[in-house]
Scaffold this motif. Sequence first.
Motif, PDB file in Angstrom:
ATOM      1  N   GLY A   7       1.141  -1.108  -0.441  1.00 25.12           N
ATOM      2  CA  GLY A   7      -0.146  -0.507  -0.348  1.00 25.12           C
ATOM      3  C   GLY A   7       1.010   1.594  -0.153  1.00 25.12           C
ATOM      4  O   GLY A   7       0.352   2.612   0.400  1.00 25.12           O
ATOM      5  N   SER A   8       1.674   1.391  -0.066  1.00 23.22           N
ATOM      6  CA  SER A   8       3.212   2.086   0.144  1.00 23.22           C
ATOM      7  C   SER A   8       3.194   3.156   0.763  1.00 23.22           C
ATOM      8  O   SER A   8       2.701   2.747   1.850  1.00 23.22           O
ATOM      9  N   LEU A   9       2.615   4.361   0.598  1.00 22.77           N
ATOM     10  CA  LEU A   9       2.815   5.559   1.817  1.00 22.77           C
ATOM     11  C   LEU A   9       1.006   5.716   1.935  1.00 22.77           C
ATOM     12  O   LEU A   9       0.819   7.168   1.793  1.00 22.77           O
ATOM     13  N   GLY A  10       0.264   4.844   1.943  1.00 23.95           N
ATOM     14  CA  GLY A  10      -1.030   5.643   1.220  1.00 23.95           C
ATOM     15  C   GLY A  10      -2.003   6.254   2.686  1.00 23.95           C
ATOM     16  O   GLY A  10      -0.627   5.971   4.003  1.00 23.95           O
ATOM     17  N   ASN A  11      -3.209   6.154   3.100  1.00 29.10           N
ATOM     18  CA  ASN A  11      -3.766   6.849   3.609  1.00 29.10           C
ATOM     19  C   ASN A  11      -3.366   6.541   5.335  1.00 29.10           C
ATOM     20  O   ASN A  11      -4.093   6.264   6.238  1.00 29.10           O
ATOM     21  N   VAL A  12      -4.324   4.286   4.846  1.00 27.74           N
ATOM     22  CA  VAL A  12      -3.893   3.392   5.622  1.00 27.74           C
ATOM     23  C   VAL A  12      -2.236   3.153   6.102  1.00 27.74           C
ATOM     24  O   VAL A  12      -1.892   3.215   7.498  1.00 27.74           O
ATOM     25  N   ALA A  13      -1.588   2.907   5.050  1.00 28.71           N
ATOM     26  CA  ALA A  13      -0.269   1.831   5.234  1.00 28.71           C
ATOM     27  C   ALA A  13       1.101   3.256   6.030  1.00 28.71           C
ATOM     28  O   ALA A  13       1.884   2.574   6.965  1.00 28.71           O
ATOM     29  N   LYS A  14       0.887   4.804   5.709  1.00 20.85           N
ATOM     30  CA  LYS A  14       1.520   5.477   6.092  1.00 20.85           C
ATOM     31  C   LYS A  14       1.377   5.424   7.863  1.00 20.85           C
ATOM     32  O   LYS A  14       2.593   5.823   8.278  1.00 20.85           O
ATOM     33  N   PRO A  15       0.176   5.376   8.420  1.00 17.87           N
ATOM     34  CA  PRO A  15       0.419   5.576   9.620  1.00 17.87           C
ATOM     35  C   PRO A  15       0.429   4.265  10.425  1.00 17.87           C
ATOM     36  O   PRO A  15       0.795   4.162  11.141  1.00 17.87           O
ATOM     37  N   LEU A  16       0.297   3.332   9.571  1.00 14.61           N
ATOM     38  CA  LEU A  16       0.750   1.496   9.950  1.00 14.61           C
ATOM     39  C   LEU A  16       2.087   2.077  10.248  1.00 14.61           C
ATOM     40  O   LEU A  16       2.587   1.299  11.036  1.00 14.61           O
ATOM     41  N   ALA A  17       2.943   1.784   9.510  1.00 13.40           N
ATOM     42  CA  ALA A  17       4.345   2.099   9.287  1.00 13.40           C
ATOM     43  C   ALA A  17       4.769   3.129  10.731  1.00 13.40           C
ATOM     44  O   ALA A  17       5.434   2.140  11.505  1.00 13.40           O
ATOM     45  N   GLN A  18       4.506   3.743  11.011  1.00 15.27           N
ATOM     46  CA  GLN A  18       5.007   4.680  12.160  1.00 15.27           C
ATOM     47  C   GLN A  18       4.667   4.566  12.689  1.00 15.27           C
ATOM     48  O   GLN A  18       5.092   4.575  13.626  1.00 15.27           O
ATOM     49  N   GLN A  19       3.769   3.983  12.892  1.00 19.44           N
ATOM     50  CA  GLN A  19       3.085   3.297  14.218  1.00 19.44           C
ATOM     51  C   GLN A  19       4.123   1.517  14.812  1.00 19.44           C
ATOM     52  O   GLN A  19       4.409   1.390  15.639  1.00 19.44           O
ATOM     53  N   LEU A  20       3.752   1.132  13.768  1.00 21.24           N
ATOM     54  CA  LEU A  20       4.810  -0.289  14.265  1.00 21.24           C
ATOM     55  C   LEU A  20       6.481  -0.043  14.165  1.00 21.24           C
ATOM     56  O   LEU A  20       7.125  -0.785  14.973  1.00 21.24           O
ATOM     57  N   ILE A  21       6.754   1.098  13.533  1.00 20.60           N
ATOM     58  CA  ILE A  21       8.446   1.589  13.285  1.00 20.60           C
ATOM     59  C   ILE A  21       8.586   2.001  15.269  1.00 20.60           C
ATOM     60  O   ILE A  21       9.628   1.589  15.764  1.00 20.60           O
ATOM     61  N   ALA A  22       7.249   2.919  15.292  1.00 20.19           N
ATOM     62  CA  ALA A  22       7.642   3.702  17.047  1.00 20.19           C
ATOM     63  C   ALA A  22       7.275   2.148  18.067  1.00 20.19           C
ATOM     64  O   ALA A  22       7.984   2.603  18.724  1.00 20.19           O
ATOM     65  N   GLU A  23       7.035   0.614  17.763  1.00 20.25           N
ATOM     66  CA  GLU A  23       6.550  -0.480  18.709  1.00 20.25           C
ATOM     67  C   GLU A  23       8.298  -0.694  18.498  1.00 20.25           C
ATOM     68  O   GLU A  23       8.551  -1.718  18.650  1.00 20.25           O
ATOM     69  N   GLY A  24       9.347  -0.355  17.392  1.00 20.47           N
ATOM     70  CA  GLY A  24      10.206  -0.921  17.367  1.00 20.47           C
ATOM     71  C   GLY A  24      10.431  -2.391  16.586  1.00 20.47           C
ATOM     72  O   GLY A  24      11.422  -3.212  16.449  1.00 20.47           O
ATOM     73  N   HIS A  25       9.841  -2.073  15.230  1.00 18.86           N
ATOM     74  CA  HIS A  25       9.586  -3.685  14.293  1.00 18.86           C
ATOM     75  C   HIS A  25      10.306  -3.526  12.558  1.00 18.86           C
ATOM     76  O   HIS A  25      10.124  -1.464  12.912  1.00 18.86           O
ATOM     77  N   HIS A  26      10.540  -3.474  12.652  1.00 20.44           N
ATOM     78  CA  HIS A  26      11.470  -3.939  11.532  1.00 20.44           C
ATOM     79  C   HIS A  26      10.714  -3.948  10.209  1.00 20.44           C
ATOM     80  O   HIS A  26       9.855  -5.264   9.948  1.00 20.44           O
ATOM     81  N   ILE A  27      10.158  -2.979   9.463  1.00 21.79           N
ATOM     82  CA  ILE A  27       9.657  -2.352   8.807  1.00 21.79           C
ATOM     83  C   ILE A  27      10.278  -2.246   7.357  1.00 21.79           C
ATOM     84  O   ILE A  27      10.340  -1.699   6.704  1.00 21.79           O
ATOM     85  N   THR A  28       9.440  -3.508   5.857  1.00 20.70           N
ATOM     86  CA  THR A  28      10.123  -2.962   5.151  1.00 20.70           C
ATOM     87  C   THR A  28       8.269  -2.996   4.324  1.00 20.70           C
ATOM     88  O   THR A  28       7.000  -3.119   4.347  1.00 20.70           O
ATOM     89  N   VAL A  29       8.347  -1.299   3.271  1.00 18.44           N
ATOM     90  CA  VAL A  29       7.379  -0.986   2.544  1.00 18.44           C
ATOM     91  C   VAL A  29       6.787  -0.985   1.035  1.00 18.44           C
ATOM     92  O   VAL A  29       8.169  -0.599   0.648  1.00 18.44           O
ATOM     93  N   ILE A  30       5.973  -1.818   0.659  1.00 23.05           N
ATOM     94  CA  ILE A  30       6.659  -1.872  -0.729  1.00 23.05           C
ATOM     95  C   ILE A  30       6.020  -0.935  -1.447  1.00 23.05           C
ATOM     96  O   ILE A  30       4.529  -0.043  -1.236  1.00 23.05           O
ATOM     97  N   SER A  31       6.703  -0.442  -2.707  1.00 28.48           N
ATOM     98  CA  SER A  31       5.609   0.992  -3.564  1.00 28.48           C
ATOM     99  C   SER A  31       6.057   0.334  -4.677  1.00 28.48           C
ATOM    100  O   SER A  31       7.131   0.062  -4.999  1.00 28.48           O
ATOM    101  N   SER A  32       5.308   0.563  -6.266  1.00 29.31           N
ATOM    102  CA  SER A  32       5.604   0.965  -7.278  1.00 29.31           C
ATOM    103  C   SER A  32       6.591   1.387  -7.079  1.00 29.31           C
ATOM    104  O   SER A  32       7.014   2.372  -8.819  1.00 29.31           O
ATOM    105  N   SER A  33       6.607   3.219  -6.758  1.00 32.39           N
ATOM    106  CA  SER A  33       7.285   4.411  -7.376  1.00 32.39           C
ATOM    107  C   SER A  33       8.250   4.767  -6.634  1.00 32.39           C
ATOM    108  O   SER A  33       8.729   4.287  -5.147  1.00 32.39           O
TER     109      SER A  33
END
Length: 292
Positions: A7-33
């Motif tokens: 979901g790249s940095l869309g309306n759901v994916a961006k706040p999701l990534a921010q929360q999980l990173i703040a919790e200490g998880h290792h996050i990979t975000v898929i984007s076509s761009s």
Amino acid sequence: MKIIITGSLGNVAKPLAQQLIAEGHHITVISSSETRRNDIESLGAKAAIGSITDVDFLVATFDGADAVFAMTPPIMGETNIIENTISTGKNYAEAITKTQVKRVVMLSSVGADSPVENGPIAGLHHIENIYNGLENTSATFLRAGYFYINLFNDIPLIKNAGIIGGNYSENVDIPLVHPNDIAKAVAEELVKNSSGKNIRYIVSDVRKASDLAKVLGSATGNPALPWVEFTDEQSLDGMLQAGLPQEMSELYVEMGKGIRTGIVQEDFIKHGSPIGGETKLEDFAKEFASKF
């Protein structure tokens, strides 16, 4: 945990990534761009740039992951929309199987229980069935309500015609959700030690269509803003005149019909109409007014 976010940095994916990173998880975000790479990395995530239609890319990206947030774009092209959506789900499922990912959270929708009369949601119905067949992978189907932010599309109608409406009556109850509330629910589900296949509804508020007119109208200086029920034909004509492709317009009209007949809301109601999100319509109205 190592978690993959689609979901790249869309309306759901961006706040999701921010929360999980703040919790200490290792996050990979898929984007076509490729242009999203710096934005993704600036959040503290790893960027995986490629196409979700490329199974080999997905396999390479999913390899070693503990969990995947699987989201298909809301509209896949201008034709063969349902087929393209299902194809993406199959790609995710193949990559999950090949990499033996143990946990997947799918962004689904209210109405995904039905194979008919739900417009673009039909694709999600089929993907849920595909994920139900995954072996040794636990899955949660996060069935979201109607996105508040889709109401931004009604701003031109409100400004130009002084009305808001759809092809269903003002007395219809509509499950609504804010993307931020979805992100919080996804974050909770991804880190759960869960088994089997589960359904969770994520809805922030349930309101009549007439409330949309009243609350959004009041927030934008027109408390008498009326809700107008259009015929299916009027809805289709309006979307085509607004420049939406034919097939997309027909699917949206079908979804409106499903809301009108109650097919879209039926299973949500059977589950007790659970409201787990925090953002009420009045809260969103402030956001709406800022965009107006």
